[in-house]
Write an enzyme that holds these catalytic residues in place. Structure first.
Site, PDB file in Angstrom:
ATOM      1  N   TYR A   1     -14.179  20.663  59.483  1.00  0.00           N
ATOM      2  CA  TYR A   1     -13.268  19.806  59.649  1.00  0.00           C
ATOM      3  C   TYR A   1     -13.782  18.416  59.271  1.00  0.00           C
ATOM      4  O   TYR A   1     -13.761  17.300  60.219  1.00  0.00           O
ATOM      5  CB  TYR A   1     -12.616  19.520  61.185  1.00  0.00           C
TER       6      TYR A   1
ATOM      7  N   HIS B   1     -19.582  13.279  58.143  1.00  0.00           N
ATOM      8  CA  HIS B   1     -20.355  14.574  57.555  1.00  0.00           C
ATOM      9  C   HIS B   1     -20.801  14.177  56.141  1.00  0.00           C
ATOM     10  O   HIS B   1     -21.758  14.602  55.890  1.00  0.00           O
ATOM     11  CB  HIS B   1     -19.495  15.630  57.691  1.00  0.00           C
TER      12      HIS B   1
ATOM     13  N   GLY C   1     -26.574  13.758  62.640  1.00  0.00           N
ATOM     14  CA  GLY C   1     -26.164  12.348  62.703  1.00  0.00           C
ATOM     15  C   GLY C   1     -26.605  11.776  64.156  1.00  0.00           C
ATOM     16  O   GLY C   1     -26.667  12.346  65.240  1.00  0.00           O
TER      17      GLY C   1
ATOM     18  N   VAL D   1     -21.183   6.895  61.418  1.00  0.00           N
ATOM     19  CA  VAL D   1     -19.970   6.302  60.508  1.00  0.00           C
ATOM     20  C   VAL D   1     -18.899   6.090  61.602  1.00  0.00           C
ATOM     21  O   VAL D   1     -18.406   7.137  62.035  1.00  0.00           O
ATOM     22  CB  VAL D   1     -19.511   7.295  59.596  1.00  0.00           C
TER      23      VAL D   1
ATOM     24  N   SER E   1     -14.528  15.237  64.514  1.00  0.00           N
ATOM     25  CA  SER E   1     -13.635  15.984  64.190  1.00  0.00           C
ATOM     26  C   SER E   1     -12.419  16.281  65.152  1.00  0.00           C
ATOM     27  O   SER E   1     -11.448  16.513  65.192  1.00  0.00           O
ATOM     28  CB  SER E   1     -14.258  17.571  64.023  1.00  0.00           C
ATOM     29  N   ARG E   2     -12.957  15.943  66.720  1.00  0.00           N
ATOM     30  CA  ARG E   2     -11.985  15.939  67.744  1.00  0.00           C
ATOM     31  C   ARG E   2     -11.192  14.911  67.811  1.00  0.00           C
ATOM     32  O   ARG E   2     -10.242  14.985  68.782  1.00  0.00           O
ATOM     33  CB  ARG E   2     -13.085  16.029  68.986  1.00  0.00           C
TER      34      ARG E   2
END
Ligand code: AMP
Length: 284
Positions: free
Chosen positions: A32, A37, A147, A176, A186-187
């Protein structure tokens, strides 16, 4: 980009790449994908000959009460994004390929995994270090990027890599953010409109901390009180922790000292979604 689903095939590919003298860069993800990423992917491409990205929603790092089943997934979109970044291999194994029946070996890092995320999510880091070890063994990277968004996780991976003598260089890339400051995750897709607005209190409270430190405040308890003031402005926010730690050891601190660097970390539930964020500070 070649999509590889089998462990055996990935072993053969990475083994051959090593024989050919290629430097393998590796970015593990749960998919996702977002710009956070992709920033890791770009770093890997800059620093290696071949970049392997993995997408695997790792069941062993989720507690039974957490969001494993509803964790967002969109393989086609992820594949397209990674193609656009000219990634060389996408390792996308099934759960049973990684954890066949009877699997019973785990990797566990000590002290640093017991605080903060480790306290709120028991067994989480054990799942993370186990899957990252497995993926390191299959992908055989020379270099791997994580990250700062998950700062404690990155430190845990560094510690594991060093303690287990994995011959892999670990890089940590900056967070980021969306234009308004929310750290990409993603959440974030779970948030409704009101919660999306409320979620800004995480980054706002960190920016406030940064500002206070710049103005000379060195007592973290004073800073924490003010951060809590920001969090309490959001109706849907429920604070898990705010903590300052030394950036290397992750030991908790109350007073910032000259010449040292620290993380200020925050974990907060916004509605039903648990979000984390942090700030790296250097005291001069
Ligand atoms: P995940 O898919 O959540 O397991 O994350 C995969 C990798 O992407 C981890 O190393 C994360 O720390 C990193 N990552 C996630 N969000 C961000 C972000 N906003 N900025 C930079 N890296 C991130």
């Amino acid at each position: 980009m070649k999509v590889v689903k089998s462990v055996k095939e990935m072993h053969l590919i990475s083994g051959q790449l090593r024989l050919d003298g290629k430097k393998i860069g590796f970015v593990p993800t749960m998919g996702y994908l977002h710009e956070g990423h992709l920033s890791l992917v770009r770093k890997s491409k800059e620093n290696s000959d071949i970049t392997v990205v993995s997408i695997f929603v790792n069941p062993t790092q989720f507690a039974p009460t957490e969001d494993l089943d509803k964790y967002p997934r969109d393989f086609e979109r992820d594949e397209m994004l990674l193609n656009q970044e000219n990634v060389d291999f996408l390792f996308y194994p099934d759960k049973d390929e990684i954890y066949p029946e009877g699997f019973s070996t785990f990797v566990e890092v000590g002290e640093i995994t017991k605080v903060l995320e480790g306290e709120s999510r028991p067994n989480h880091f054990k799942g993370v270090t186990t899957i990252v070890s497995i993926l390191f063994n299959i992908v055989k990277p020379h270099y791997s990027v994580f990250g700062q968004k998950d700062a404690q996780q990155a430190s845990v991976i560094r510690k594991m890599t060093s303690d287990l003598h994995f011959d892999i260089e670990i890089e940590i890339a900056p967070i980021v953010r969306e234009k308004d400051g929310l750290a990409m995750s993603s959440r974030n897709v779970y948030l409704n409109q009101k919660e999306r607005e409320d979620a800004l209190v995480l980054s706002k409270s960190l920016y406030l901390a940064e500002d206070l430190i710049k103005k000379g405040e060195r007592d973290f308890n004073v800073i924490k009180e003010k951060m809590i003031g920001v969090i309490s402005q959001a109706e849907t926010a429920y604070l898990d922790y705010i903590q300052a730690v030394e950036s290397d050891s992750f030991s908790k601190v109350n007073l910032f000292e000259k010449g040292k660097s620290y993380f200020v970390l925050i974990a907060c539930r916004i509605g039903r979604t648990r979000l984390i964020d942090n700030l790296l500070i250097q005291i001069n």
